[in-house]
Design an enzyme around this catalytic site. Structure first.
Site, PDB file in Angstrom:
ATOM      1  N   GLN A 151       0.807  -1.136  -0.173  1.00 38.63           N
ATOM      2  CA  GLN A 151      -0.039   0.001   0.071  1.00 38.63           C
ATOM      3  C   GLN A 151       0.794   1.275   0.076  1.00 38.63           C
ATOM      4  OE1 GLN A 151      -2.677  -0.503   3.305  1.00 38.63           O
ATOM      5  NE2 GLN A 151      -4.050  -1.502   2.007  1.00 38.63           N
TER       6      GLN A 151
ATOM      7  N   ILE B  79       3.807   1.813  -1.079  1.00 37.62           N
ATOM      8  CA  ILE B  79       4.586   2.083  -2.290  1.00 37.62           C
ATOM      9  C   ILE B  79       3.612   2.833  -3.460  1.00 37.62           C
ATOM     10  CG2 ILE B  79       4.204  -0.156  -3.722  1.00 37.62           C
ATOM     11  CD1 ILE B  79       7.673   1.620  -3.088  1.00 37.62           C
TER      12      ILE B  79
ATOM     13  N   HIS C 211       2.209   5.367  -3.079  1.00 35.78           N
ATOM     14  CA  HIS C 211       2.525   6.794  -3.235  1.00 35.78           C
ATOM     15  C   HIS C 211       3.977   7.247  -3.874  1.00 35.78           C
ATOM     16  CE1 HIS C 211      -0.598   7.602  -0.252  1.00 35.78           C
ATOM     17  NE2 HIS C 211      -0.630   6.059  -0.115  1.00 35.78           N
TER      18      HIS C 211
ATOM     19  N   GLU D 275      14.717  -0.202  -1.006  1.00 35.12           N
ATOM     20  CA  GLU D 275      14.294  -1.565  -0.181  1.00 35.12           C
ATOM     21  C   GLU D 275      15.253  -2.630  -0.064  1.00 35.12           C
ATOM     22  OE1 GLU D 275      10.756  -3.302  -1.726  1.00 35.12           O
ATOM     23  OE2 GLU D 275      10.229  -4.410   0.011  1.00 35.12           O
TER      24      GLU D 275
ATOM     25  N   ARG E  22      16.921 -10.529  -3.299  1.00 34.83           N
ATOM     26  CA  ARG E  22      17.874 -11.233  -3.980  1.00 34.83           C
ATOM     27  C   ARG E  22      19.433 -11.363  -3.573  1.00 34.83           C
ATOM     28  NH1 ARG E  22      18.202  -8.564  -9.803  1.00 34.83           N
ATOM     29  NH2 ARG E  22      18.690 -10.798 -10.359  1.00 34.83           N
TER      30      ARG E  22
ATOM     31  N   ARG F 250      12.425 -16.899  -2.557  1.00 36.28           N
ATOM     32  CA  ARG F 250      11.596 -15.835  -1.702  1.00 36.28           C
ATOM     33  C   ARG F 250      10.245 -15.681  -2.136  1.00 36.28           C
ATOM     34  NH1 ARG F 250      13.321  -9.966  -4.339  1.00 36.28           N
ATOM     35  NH2 ARG F 250      13.423 -10.439  -6.405  1.00 36.28           N
TER      36      ARG F 250
ATOM     37  N   ARG G  59      -3.602   7.912   4.721  1.00 35.54           N
ATOM     38  CA  ARG G  59      -3.056   6.864   5.410  1.00 35.54           C
ATOM     39  C   ARG G  59      -3.295   6.947   6.781  1.00 35.54           C
ATOM     40  NH1 ARG G  59      -3.758   3.040   1.542  1.00 35.54           N
ATOM     41  NH2 ARG G  59      -2.381   3.649  -0.302  1.00 35.54           N
TER      42      ARG G  59
HETATM   43  C1  FAD Z   1      -8.503   3.788   1.625  1.00 32.79           C
HETATM   44  C2  FAD Z   1      -7.835   3.637   0.265  1.00 32.79           C
HETATM   45  C3  FAD Z   1      -8.365   2.424  -0.427  1.00 32.79           C
HETATM   46  C4  FAD Z   1      -7.561   2.274  -1.619  1.00 32.79           C
HETATM   47  N1  FAD Z   1      -8.094   1.321  -2.563  1.00 32.79           N
HETATM   48  C5  FAD Z   1      -7.410   1.004  -3.691  1.00 32.79           C
HETATM   49  C6  FAD Z   1      -7.681  -0.103  -4.623  1.00 32.79           C
HETATM   50  O1  FAD Z   1      -8.675  -0.698  -4.205  1.00 32.79           O
HETATM   51  N2  FAD Z   1      -6.896  -0.347  -5.608  1.00 32.79           N
HETATM   52  C7  FAD Z   1      -5.625   0.255  -5.878  1.00 32.79           C
HETATM   53  O2  FAD Z   1      -5.249   0.279  -6.787  1.00 32.79           O
HETATM   54  N3  FAD Z   1      -5.555   1.258  -5.181  1.00 32.79           N
HETATM   55  C8  FAD Z   1      -6.125   1.631  -3.977  1.00 32.79           C
HETATM   56  N4  FAD Z   1      -5.601   2.663  -3.158  1.00 32.79           N
HETATM   57  C9  FAD Z   1      -4.556   3.441  -3.674  1.00 32.79           C
HETATM   58  C10 FAD Z   1      -4.868   4.743  -4.226  1.00 32.79           C
HETATM   59  O3  FAD Z   1      -5.731   4.753  -5.451  1.00 32.79           O
HETATM   60  C11 FAD Z   1      -3.519   5.524  -4.483  1.00 32.79           C
HETATM   61  O4  FAD Z   1      -3.056   4.889  -5.708  1.00 32.79           O
HETATM   62  C12 FAD Z   1      -2.787   5.864  -3.221  1.00 32.79           C
HETATM   63  O5  FAD Z   1      -3.488   6.293  -2.219  1.00 32.79           O
HETATM   64  C13 FAD Z   1      -1.631   6.939  -3.730  1.00 32.79           C
HETATM   65  O6  FAD Z   1      -2.220   8.136  -3.678  1.00 32.79           O
HETATM   66  P1  FAD Z   1      -1.702   9.187  -4.838  1.00 32.79           P
HETATM   67  O7  FAD Z   1      -1.988   8.726  -6.280  1.00 32.79           O
HETATM   68  O8  FAD Z   1      -2.509  10.372  -4.637  1.00 32.79           O
HETATM   69  O9  FAD Z   1      -0.285   9.273  -4.183  1.00 32.79           O
HETATM   70  P2  FAD Z   1       1.180   9.717  -5.053  1.00 32.79           P
HETATM   71  O10 FAD Z   1       1.349   8.618  -5.946  1.00 32.79           O
HETATM   72  O11 FAD Z   1       2.076  10.073  -4.149  1.00 32.79           O
HETATM   73  O12 FAD Z   1       0.805  10.973  -6.025  1.00 32.79           O
HETATM   74  C14 FAD Z   1       0.609  12.240  -5.196  1.00 32.79           C
HETATM   75  C15 FAD Z   1      -0.122  13.246  -6.202  1.00 32.79           C
HETATM   76  O13 FAD Z   1       0.511  13.513  -7.333  1.00 32.79           O
HETATM   77  C16 FAD Z   1      -0.110  13.377  -8.530  1.00 32.79           C
HETATM   78  N5  FAD Z   1       0.292  12.464  -9.394  1.00 32.79           N
HETATM   79  C17 FAD Z   1       1.056  11.358  -9.257  1.00 32.79           C
HETATM   80  N6  FAD Z   1       1.204  10.540 -10.277  1.00 32.79           N
HETATM   81  C18 FAD Z   1       0.333  10.969 -10.974  1.00 32.79           C
HETATM   82  C19 FAD Z   1      -0.181  10.690 -12.435  1.00 32.79           C
HETATM   83  N7  FAD Z   1       0.346   9.602 -13.086  1.00 32.79           N
HETATM   84  N8  FAD Z   1      -0.949  11.452 -13.016  1.00 32.79           N
HETATM   85  C20 FAD Z   1      -1.324  12.466 -12.425  1.00 32.79           C
HETATM   86  N9  FAD Z   1      -1.081  13.084 -11.308  1.00 32.79           N
HETATM   87  C21 FAD Z   1      -0.417  12.452 -10.422  1.00 32.79           C
HETATM   88  C22 FAD Z   1      -1.653  13.462  -8.028  1.00 32.79           C
HETATM   89  O14 FAD Z   1      -2.095  14.613  -7.600  1.00 32.79           O
HETATM   90  C23 FAD Z   1      -1.557  12.419  -6.709  1.00 32.79           C
HETATM   91  O15 FAD Z   1      -2.919  13.029  -5.815  1.00 32.79           O
HETATM   92  C24 FAD Z   1      -6.356   2.999  -2.061  1.00 32.79           C
HETATM   93  C25 FAD Z   1      -6.169   4.083  -1.257  1.00 32.79           C
HETATM   94  C26 FAD Z   1      -6.691   4.232  -0.123  1.00 32.79           C
HETATM   95  C27 FAD Z   1      -6.273   5.380   0.907  1.00 32.79           C
END
Ligand code: FAD
Length: 318
Positions: A112, A114, A116, A123, A127, A207, A234
């Protein structure tokens, strides 16, 4: 302090790192200096340690004002500016501050974490290294059934024989898989050959048999904009417990490191809600003295309920 989460040699490395200090022109924060390198226990075998940090609340001000020197004026002005920046989503000044932490967590949590993407990660390589026989086994108080209302959530606690059996299965399966991992490697945890007549499978392949409860460790570096994005999702009650406990530790570190930014973050992100156009319309109806229901507003029942959960005073008590 030696602890089962780290070896005596690792503990010595921490003590050595903590014994070194240096003179610097950089801004330092006493609470963070106290915290650096120390291990904050999380879950049954995990931890979080601050390895380094850059900046303090004044660095936000410095960047926002593009100052020649430190950038701060008066505490009240500075706090007001930080609150203004967060309130208006002017986020780049917060990207001038960074924190680097070491985290040991179960693989389910790492999966979860990663997601972000706005962070840098390094990490431990399975390996290269043999992983420790360490698995996350939930505390009985966290052993919950599937929620009936939220497909991604937990419901009532398991109790009695069922709870005992689940805990036994989690422990036994993880241990059995680890036994097979060690057998396939043909090496024990210290890298000693078990049977000289066997070749042993490579670490990178063996692994794959380990369970997701196995602990991994990484270094994570993030700027404060990315940190706030992470914490908003989170440290929230919707997040899974096994990542939320780490986020709560980080939130407390942020409180000690950046008190002004932390307070603004709590007020404008964590404890704030955003309203849709339909919700504003419904609130205006309520302010004009009319009762509101999902039927007489343009809101779905779910959106209506979410709004009322945040502002229970909107509907009349029966
Ligand atoms: C309660 C909960 C349930 C979840 N359930 C699922 C699930 O069922 N399946 C699943 O796959 N994931 C799930 N997630 C993960 C979620 O969809 C996000 O991938 C994760 O929370 C990371 O958030 P983020 O993309 O905002 O963060 P980061 O990747 O750190 O990005 C931060 C911000 O940068 C911008 N950004 C980053 N990359 C891009 C891009 N490529 N294009 C445009 N803008 C970008 C966006 O504004 C983003 O909000 C869940 C998360 C939570 C908290």
């Amino acid at each position: 302090m030696t602890n089962s989460r780290i070896t005596a040699a690792q503990n010595q490395e921490i003590e050595d790192a903590r014994s070194m200090t240096s003179v610097t022109r950089r801004t330092t924060v006493p609470a963070m200096e106290d915290l650096m390198y120390t291990m904050i226990p999380v879950l049954d075998h995990g931890y979080l340690r601050v390895i380094d940090y850059m900046g303090d609340d004044s660095a936000v001000i410095q960047a926002a004002r593009t100052s020649y020197g430190r950038g701060t004026k008066h505490k009240q002005n500075d706090e007001g500016l930080i609150r203004y920046l967060l309130r208006h989503w002017h986020t780049t000044p917060f990207e001038m501050l960074e924190i680097k932490i070491a985290v040991k967590m179960p693989i389910i949590t790492a999966r979860q974490w990663i997601r972000h993407r706005h962070a840098s990660v390094n990490e431990l390589s399975a390996r290269y290294s043999i992983l420790d026989r360490e698995f996350y086994v939930p505390d009985a108080k966290d052993l919950a059934a599937q929620s009936q209302t939220n497909k991604q959530g937990r419901g009532d606690l398991l109790t009695g024989e069922e709870a005992t059996r689940v805990l036994d299965l989690l422990r036994d399966d993880a241990n059995r898989n680890y036994d097979h991992y060690a057998w396939m490697l043909n090496e024990d945890q210290q890298g000693k050959i078990i049977d000289p007549n066997r070749k042993g499978l490579s670490r990178e392949l063996a692994r794959m048999n380990l369970t997701l409860a196995t602990y991994t460790t990484w270094y994570w570096k993030v700027n404060v904009h990315g940190l706030m994005n992470f914490l908003r999702l989170r440290a929230d009650h919707h997040a899974q417990y096994e990542i939320r406990v780490y986020a709560e530790v980080l939130l407390d570190i942020m409180r000690q490191w950046l008190p002004m930014t932390h307070n603004a973050f709590m007020d404008y992100r964590v404890n704030a809600i955003s309203l849709s156009a339909q919700q504003i319309e419904a609130i205006n109806m309520r302010l004009a003295g009319r009762d509101i229901t999902p039927q007489n507003t343009s809101l779905t029942k779910r959106e209506f309920d979410e709004m009322v959960a945040s502002m229970p005073g909107l509907i009349k008590q029966a």
